[in-house]
Design a protein around this motif. Structure first.
Motif, PDB file in Angstrom:
ATOM      1  N   PHE A 221      82.920  53.298  47.866  1.00  0.00           N
ATOM      2  CA  PHE A 221      82.227  53.637  49.099  1.00  0.00           C
ATOM      3  C   PHE A 221      82.615  55.029  49.578  1.00  0.00           C
ATOM      4  O   PHE A 221      81.805  55.744  50.151  1.00  0.00           O
ATOM      5  N   ALA A 222      83.860  55.411  49.397  1.00  0.00           N
ATOM      6  CA  ALA A 222      84.329  56.748  49.781  1.00  0.00           C
ATOM      7  C   ALA A 222      85.598  57.033  49.005  1.00  0.00           C
ATOM      8  O   ALA A 222      86.307  56.118  48.581  1.00  0.00           O
ATOM      9  N   PHE A 223      85.897  58.302  48.794  1.00  0.00           N
ATOM     10  CA  PHE A 223      87.146  58.690  48.132  1.00  0.00           C
ATOM     11  C   PHE A 223      88.208  59.118  49.133  1.00  0.00           C
ATOM     12  O   PHE A 223      89.383  59.133  48.813  1.00  0.00           O
ATOM     13  N   GLU A 224      87.787  59.486  50.336  1.00  0.00           N
ATOM     14  CA  GLU A 224      88.726  59.840  51.387  1.00  0.00           C
ATOM     15  C   GLU A 224      88.610  58.834  52.518  1.00  0.00           C
ATOM     16  O   GLU A 224      87.527  58.376  52.843  1.00  0.00           O
ATOM     17  N   PHE A 225      89.737  58.500  53.108  1.00  0.00           N
ATOM     18  CA  PHE A 225      89.721  57.626  54.267  1.00  0.00           C
ATOM     19  C   PHE A 225      90.970  57.892  55.076  1.00  0.00           C
ATOM     20  O   PHE A 225      91.871  58.608  54.651  1.00  0.00           O
ATOM     21  N   PHE A 226      91.010  57.319  56.267  1.00  0.00           N
ATOM     22  CA  PHE A 226      92.162  57.493  57.136  1.00  0.00           C
ATOM     23  C   PHE A 226      92.862  56.151  57.311  1.00  0.00           C
ATOM     24  O   PHE A 226      92.226  55.130  57.535  1.00  0.00           O
ATOM     25  N   ARG A 227      94.162  56.167  57.203  1.00  0.00           N
ATOM     26  CA  ARG A 227      94.974  54.964  57.369  1.00  0.00           C
ATOM     27  C   ARG A 227      95.867  55.132  58.588  1.00  0.00           C
ATOM     28  O   ARG A 227      96.553  56.145  58.733  1.00  0.00           O
ATOM     29  N   GLN A 228      95.838  54.146  59.481  1.00  0.00           N
ATOM     30  CA  GLN A 228      96.678  54.206  60.672  1.00  0.00           C
ATOM     31  C   GLN A 228      98.060  53.659  60.340  1.00  0.00           C
ATOM     32  O   GLN A 228      98.198  52.617  59.705  1.00  0.00           O
ATOM     33  N   SER A 229      99.085  54.374  60.772  1.00  0.00           N
ATOM     34  CA  SER A 229     100.460  53.921  60.585  1.00  0.00           C
ATOM     35  C   SER A 229     101.250  54.236  61.839  1.00  0.00           C
ATOM     36  O   SER A 229     100.710  54.742  62.831  1.00  0.00           O
ATOM     37  N   ARG A 230     102.544  53.963  61.814  1.00  0.00           N
ATOM     38  CA  ARG A 230     103.388  54.260  62.969  1.00  0.00           C
ATOM     39  C   ARG A 230     103.441  55.755  63.255  1.00  0.00           C
ATOM     40  O   ARG A 230     103.783  56.192  64.354  1.00  0.00           O
ATOM     41  N   LEU A 231     103.118  56.564  62.257  1.00  0.00           N
ATOM     42  CA  LEU A 231     103.148  58.020  62.412  1.00  0.00           C
ATOM     43  C   LEU A 231     101.785  58.583  62.793  1.00  0.00           C
ATOM     44  O   LEU A 231     101.617  59.795  62.855  1.00  0.00           O
ATOM     45  N   GLY A 232     100.799  57.747  63.009  1.00  0.00           N
ATOM     46  CA  GLY A 232      99.473  58.209  63.400  1.00  0.00           C
ATOM     47  C   GLY A 232      98.465  58.015  62.285  1.00  0.00           C
ATOM     48  O   GLY A 232      98.603  57.124  61.441  1.00  0.00           O
ATOM     49  N   PHE A 233      97.461  58.884  62.269  1.00  0.00           N
ATOM     50  CA  PHE A 233      96.401  58.789  61.273  1.00  0.00           C
ATOM     51  C   PHE A 233      96.703  59.735  60.120  1.00  0.00           C
ATOM     52  O   PHE A 233      96.975  60.919  60.323  1.00  0.00           O
ATOM     53  N   ASP A 234      96.647  59.201  58.918  1.00  0.00           N
ATOM     54  CA  ASP A 234      96.909  60.009  57.729  1.00  0.00           C
ATOM     55  C   ASP A 234      95.707  59.949  56.811  1.00  0.00           C
ATOM     56  O   ASP A 234      95.171  58.876  56.535  1.00  0.00           O
ATOM     57  N   LYS A 235      95.317  61.111  56.331  1.00  0.00           N
ATOM     58  CA  LYS A 235      94.237  61.174  55.360  1.00  0.00           C
ATOM     59  C   LYS A 235      94.764  60.727  54.000  1.00  0.00           C
ATOM     60  O   LYS A 235      95.812  61.173  53.550  1.00  0.00           O
ATOM     61  N   GLN A 236      94.035  59.807  53.365  1.00  0.00           N
ATOM     62  CA  GLN A 236      94.430  59.320  52.061  1.00  0.00           C
ATOM     63  C   GLN A 236      93.237  59.388  51.116  1.00  0.00           C
ATOM     64  O   GLN A 236      92.093  59.436  51.550  1.00  0.00           O
ATOM     65  N   LEU A 237      93.526  59.367  49.842  1.00  0.00           N
ATOM     66  CA  LEU A 237      92.490  59.368  48.814  1.00  0.00           C
ATOM     67  C   LEU A 237      92.581  58.087  48.004  1.00  0.00           C
ATOM     68  O   LEU A 237      93.661  57.513  47.832  1.00  0.00           O
ATOM     69  N   VAL A 238      91.440  57.618  47.510  1.00  0.00           N
ATOM     70  CA  VAL A 238      91.440  56.551  46.518  1.00  0.00           C
ATOM     71  C   VAL A 238      92.324  57.011  45.351  1.00  0.00           C
ATOM     72  O   VAL A 238      92.276  58.182  44.959  1.00  0.00           O
ATOM     73  N   PRO A 239      93.170  56.124  44.792  1.00  0.00           N
ATOM     74  CA  PRO A 239      94.155  56.562  43.785  1.00  0.00           C
ATOM     75  C   PRO A 239      93.600  57.429  42.666  1.00  0.00           C
ATOM     76  O   PRO A 239      94.209  58.433  42.299  1.00  0.00           O
ATOM     77  N   ILE A 240      92.438  57.077  42.117  1.00  0.00           N
ATOM     78  CA  ILE A 240      91.916  57.871  40.996  1.00  0.00           C
ATOM     79  C   ILE A 240      91.502  59.270  41.461  1.00  0.00           C
ATOM     80  O   ILE A 240      91.646  60.253  40.728  1.00  0.00           O
ATOM     81  N   ALA A 241      91.028  59.379  42.711  1.00  0.00           N
ATOM     82  CA  ALA A 241      90.702  60.698  43.251  1.00  0.00           C
ATOM     83  C   ALA A 241      91.971  61.490  43.538  1.00  0.00           C
ATOM     84  O   ALA A 241      92.042  62.693  43.299  1.00  0.00           O
ATOM     85  N   GLN A 242      92.991  60.791  44.064  1.00  0.00           N
ATOM     86  CA  GLN A 242      94.274  61.447  44.310  1.00  0.00           C
ATOM     87  C   GLN A 242      94.884  61.949  43.003  1.00  0.00           C
ATOM     88  O   GLN A 242      95.419  63.066  42.939  1.00  0.00           O
ATOM     89  N   GLU A 243      94.775  61.139  41.972  1.00  0.00           N
ATOM     90  CA  GLU A 243      95.291  61.510  40.655  1.00  0.00           C
ATOM     91  C   GLU A 243      94.619  62.790  40.147  1.00  0.00           C
ATOM     92  O   GLU A 243      95.275  63.705  39.643  1.00  0.00           O
ATOM     93  N   TRP A 244      93.294  62.873  40.310  1.00  0.00           N
ATOM     94  CA  TRP A 244      92.570  64.053  39.844  1.00  0.00           C
ATOM     95  C   TRP A 244      92.921  65.279  40.692  1.00  0.00           C
ATOM     96  O   TRP A 244      93.118  66.384  40.169  1.00  0.00           O
ATOM     97  N   LYS A 245      93.033  65.085  42.000  1.00  0.00           N
ATOM     98  CA  LYS A 245      93.388  66.197  42.888  1.00  0.00           C
ATOM     99  C   LYS A 245      94.777  66.746  42.561  1.00  0.00           C
ATOM    100  O   LYS A 245      95.005  67.962  42.596  1.00  0.00           O
ATOM    101  N   ASN A 246      95.707  65.853  42.270  1.00  0.00           N
ATOM    102  CA  ASN A 246      97.058  66.289  41.927  1.00  0.00           C
ATOM    103  C   ASN A 246      97.062  67.119  40.651  1.00  0.00           C
ATOM    104  O   ASN A 246      97.845  68.064  40.506  1.00  0.00           O
ATOM    105  N   ALA A 247      96.182  66.731  39.708  1.00  0.00           N
ATOM    106  CA  ALA A 247      96.130  67.447  38.431  1.00  0.00           C
ATOM    107  C   ALA A 247      95.314  68.735  38.517  1.00  0.00           C
ATOM    108  O   ALA A 247      95.450  69.614  37.656  1.00  0.00           O
TER     109      ALA A 247
END
Length: 893
Positions: free
Chosen positions: A535-561
């Motif tokens: 549905f999306a490769f980027e999303f926001f996850r709420q945690s104790r530290l606020g809102f963090d932008k996260q990527l679907v793992p396979i998208a994160q893997e490609w971005k890291n490379a």
């Protein structure tokens, strides 16, 4: 074979889903001790409870102290903890392998298949269906089947109550139910026994829907219901439009069973007869079961109730689907032509998510192969040999479920053991295709899908013939009629060795393949669900530290490379694709699925009624067994189907403007057009709003009323304003600000679907703001509102920097700021441009939206509603099922 993903301990949401839904539970929480991993209730809300994973760090009497994974310390009664016997997936895999192997006839076979099944389950190569994962080897009472179809109700009060009782019993055990209402006599037909007339099939569907809602509120498992009606039934038009009247059918999915003859009549613009058996026939009560063909073949009389144009019915289906994503369509005659059980057990309905067409007393028996595990990195190809082995073992695994599960209805047991229906599906398809650098929906992908799903079908059928040679075919098996089904004819044209094996060895299972939704299990495993794209490769996850932008793992893997680079073209989301891409993918896979497919064709908000009709017809032409679309923003706006009468419209506009001083949610158009474009489902709500005076207490004295009149600015019939467009965590919001005496005087909010919690809360917010703006003297009321609304956070955020939108309230504050700036900059020009009885529209760039492969964001999660499990605005329509992107809740599982 090498895979890019290694077995790891579950974390975050995956661990929570595993412990909450599938791990073996310890019913005696008094055994909780220090060091135990538990689920602790962190929010004890009857509607939106919240749980977190944690470790018990202290225990005193009935109290336990738990440290959650995020570091929070929670004090809890031990009764409110979820204590599991299993802490890791490895323990669950061992339990399931032993349970499924236990039905083998010898100790040697049990040991052999326990080891093979354990290998099969390891590292999530096969992900069992939710009921299997939760119940196998853990309880002798829990059914291992997900969904059921029960017989059409007998056309009597007693028969309807019996169906209601059967439905309730199944839902109470966690199963979803499908019911075809076509056996019930139409509205206003005579009922001799009571000297009256029938309320009709649709009204009884409302009873089944209402009861499903009670089960949803009263139990930990949510009820799931599919209601269907055949295209010949006199109540079919009422059925198609029933959801446009609020409150009638609110807890069921709806689909119309369409015949080949009806589609021919649509194509050729022929008349269509709406008929029903003659209820005066002396054998009506004994013989009538909803099967019109069988009734006619018996020489029984049929009464014609009405003759209509087939295209009129089809148009009503299309317009309703365009407005609200319902009803879906099941091409039921074609389904039965393709069905292997055509000669002894006709399909009458599907389960709630539509992936499993079933006969009366049929059941779903589901598991999914995780295709993301079968990427061969060295060869940049599918690991075909290992995939074939997994398919064969999985077929036996599911066949053993039939003998392992307890049966609560003897009719279910008799039917299932007579046909041994299983449904092997997949998840992780989108991830596998990304690794293979194949763009989902492209011509290349269609060729690939035909290859991989054809391969799996061949392996599954050969496995079923091998089991038949060892254990015997399903009792209703007859080789020649079985091989005459549409599906087997297609199989023979490509894989003749399969039909040869069927003739030689028989067939263990009447069907083997199904593509079910895998929202909860797919989220737990951490891959793409079902056969859907992400549905999306980027999303926001709420945690104790606020809102963090996260990527679907396979998208994160490609971005890291590839730091700093855009995602390549084979990274596509559901909304990047055209609706026809979705249908072509469904059709390519349907060719190799002997049951059906749960899939949603996602469409943009500007998708037209004509395009919807074209899509439904394309699905039929390509051989899909059914079709459901989801148009982004469905039911937010309704376009009138009747010819426009200018004089009536002007009167309606004036009346609506006079009677609605606050927010009237439900139109993205300027406020002067709101009355003309309000959705039919909200007509009752609009009428109920009335005037503010009508809502005041009747005890108001004349003196009090005079004070109010002095403080409250009455609403003129004609106002000038502007509409601002913002992307919010709840989907697209259209915020109309109208001016009174040169300052904002009312707010209209259009966000969410009519009838949703988001819709209702947006309406409430608009009404309260409008009342505040027009009552009393609080200095600069706009500045005061902006101060208090700006920056309010919710369950997510969209956009970055100054364009970041935290919530609907935050979007309203931004709209008010923009509007105030416009007024301040050029008040004279704005006044000069305002024609009588018209409202201007100022549409600003969508904040937080992105296009292209490198800018996917949370806006892909459009038209969200509140999740009944976690309360966040994350409920999406995925794979034909309501699924929460935050906690993994699924309406269908």
């Amino acid at each position: 074979m090498k895979t890019t993903v290694e077995t790891k301990r579950l974390q975050g949401l995956s661990e929570k889903i595993f412990l909450d839904r599938y791990a073996w539970k310890n019913a005696d929480t008094n055994e909780t001790k220090v060091g135990d991993v538990v689920l602790v209730l962190t929010k004890d809300d009857p509607k939106f409870p919240a749980k977190e994973v944690g470790e018990v760090i202290a225990r005193q009497g009935r109290k336990a102290t738990v440290k959650t994974r995020s570091g929070e310390i929670v004090e809890s009664d031990v009764e409110k903890l979820t204590l599991t016997i299993e802490k890791t997936p490895e323990e669950m895999w061992t339990r399931l392998a032993n349970a499924m192997a236990s039905v083998e006839t010898t100790e040697e076979k049990q040991k052999e298949w326990s080891e093979k099944f354990r290998w099969l389950l390891d590292d999530w190569k096969l992900v069992p269906g939710g009921r299997i994962a939760a119940g196998a080897g853990a309880s002798e009472e829990l059914t291992l089947f997900n969904c059921y179809v029960i017989p059409s109700p007998h056309d009597s009060r007693g028969g309807i109550m019996e169906t209601l009782s059967e439905m309730t019993e199944i839902m109470a055990r966690g199963g979803g139910v499908g019911i075809n209402l076509s056996s019930l006599r139409p509205r206003r037909s005579v009922v001799k026994g009571v000297n009256g007339s029938s309320s009709g099939a649709v009204s009884w569907g409302g009873l089944f829907s209402y009861t499903t809602g009670l089960i949803e509120q009263g139990g930990s498992r949510r009820g799931a219901l599919m209601l269907m009606i055949n295209d010949w039934h006199p109540d079919v038009l009422d059925f198609i439009t029933v959801k446009q009247t609020m409150g009638q059918v609110t807890n069921a999915n709806l689909s119309v069973c369409v015949s080949n003859g009806f589609m021919k009549a649509v194509k050729e613009d022929l008349d269509w007869e709406l008929v029903f058996p003659d209820t005066k026939d002396p054998e009506y009560n004994e013989l009538w079961d909803g099967d019109l063909d069988k009734w006619k073949k018996a020489g029984k009389p049929v009464v014609s109730y009405k003759t209509v144009r087939a295209r009129d019915i089809w148009k009503t289906i299309i317009e309703s689907a365009w407005k609200s994503a319902e009803p879906g369509v099941v091409f039921m005659e074609y389904y039965n032509q393709m069905s292997n059980s055509w000669y002894f057990n006709p399909i009458i309905c599907t389960n709630p998510c539509g992936e499993q067409g079933l006969p009366a007393w049929g059941v779903c028996n589901l598991s999914a192969i995780n295709l993301s595990k079968f990427y061969d990195e060295e060869k940049h190809d599918v690991a075909w040999e290992e995939l074939g082995r997994v398919v064969r073992y999985s077929t036996r695994f599911l066949d053993n479920v039939i003998d392992k599960t307890p049966y609560h209805f003897p009719e279910n047991e008799a039917n299932q053991k007579n046909e041994r229906r299983v449904g092997l599906g997949t998840m992780g398809l989108a991830e596998l295709m990304i690794r293979l650098e194949i763009r989902y929906g492209s011509p290349e992908s269609i060729e690939f899908l035909d290859k991989i799903y054809g391969f799996m079908a061949k392996e599954a059928y050969l496995a079923s013939t091998e089991i038949a040679a060892e254990k015997g075919s399903f009792p209703a098996f007859e080789a020649e009629p079985f091989l005459q089904s549409g599906f087997m004819k297609n199989m023979e044209s490509v894989y003749p060795e399969v039909t040869e094996a069927v003739r030689k060895r028989g067939m263990r299972n009447v069907t083997v393949l199904t593509q079910a939704p895998t929202g909860s299990t797919g989220t737990m495993v951490g891959t793409s669900t079902g056969i859907e794209p992400y549905f999306a490769f980027e999303f926001f996850r709420q945690s104790r530290l606020g809102f963090d932008k996260q990527l679907v793992p396979i998208a994160q893997e490609w971005k890291n490379a590839h730091p700093g680079e855009e995602l390549p073209e084979w990274f596509v989301t559901a909304m990047d694709l055209s609706a026809k891409d979705h249908i072509r993918v469904q059709a390519a896979i349907q060719r190799w699925v002997d049951s059906s497919i749960s899939k949603t064709a996602n469409c943009p908000s500007d998708f037209t009624v004509e395009e919807t009709a074209e899509l439904y017809e394309l699905a039929f032409e390509l051989g899909c067994k059914g079709v459901t679309i989801y148009r982004d923003g469905s039911r937010d706006v309704q376009v009138l189907s009747t010819a426009k009468d200018e004089k009536k419209d002007e009167a309606a506009k004036a009346e609506g403007a006079e009677s609605a001083p606050a927010a009237s949610v439900g139109s993205a158009a300027p406020v002067a057009e709101a009355a003309a474009q309000a959705p039919a489902s909200s007509a009752a709500e609009t009428a109920a709003i009335g005037s503010l005076a009508a809502s005041l207490p009747v005890t108001v004295t004349p003196q009090q009323a005079n004070v109010f009149d002095k403080q409250y600015k009455s609403r003129p019939k004609v106002l000038r304003g502007a509409t601002y467009k913002f992307n919010t965590p709840f989907g697209m919001a259209y915020i109309t600000v109208n001016d009174i005496d040169g300052t904002p005087g009312e707010i209209f909010l259009n966000v969410g679907k009519a009838g949703s919690d988001v819709f209702a809360m947006a309406e409430a917010l608009g009404r309260v703001i409008s009342l505040f703006l027009r009552y009393g003297d609080h200095g600069n009321k706009v500045q005061l509102l902006v101060k208090h609304l700006k920056g309010i956070g919710g369950s997510g955020a969209v956009g970055f920097g100054p364009n970041r939108v935290e919530s609907i309230a935050d979007a309203v504050a931004k709209a008010l700021e923009l509007h105030a700036n416009l007024l301040a900059e050029d008040e004279q020009a704005a006044a000069a441009e305002a024609p009588i009885a018209a409202t201007t529209t100022a549409t600003f760039p969508v904040i937080g939206s992105g296009h292209g492969h490198g800018s996917h964001d949370a806006s892909a999660y459009t038209s969200k509603d509140l999740c009944p499990s976690c309360g966040s605005a994350s409920l999406l329509n995925v794979e034909g099922c309501k699924t929460c992107a935050n906690c993994g809740y699924s309406k269908c599982s």
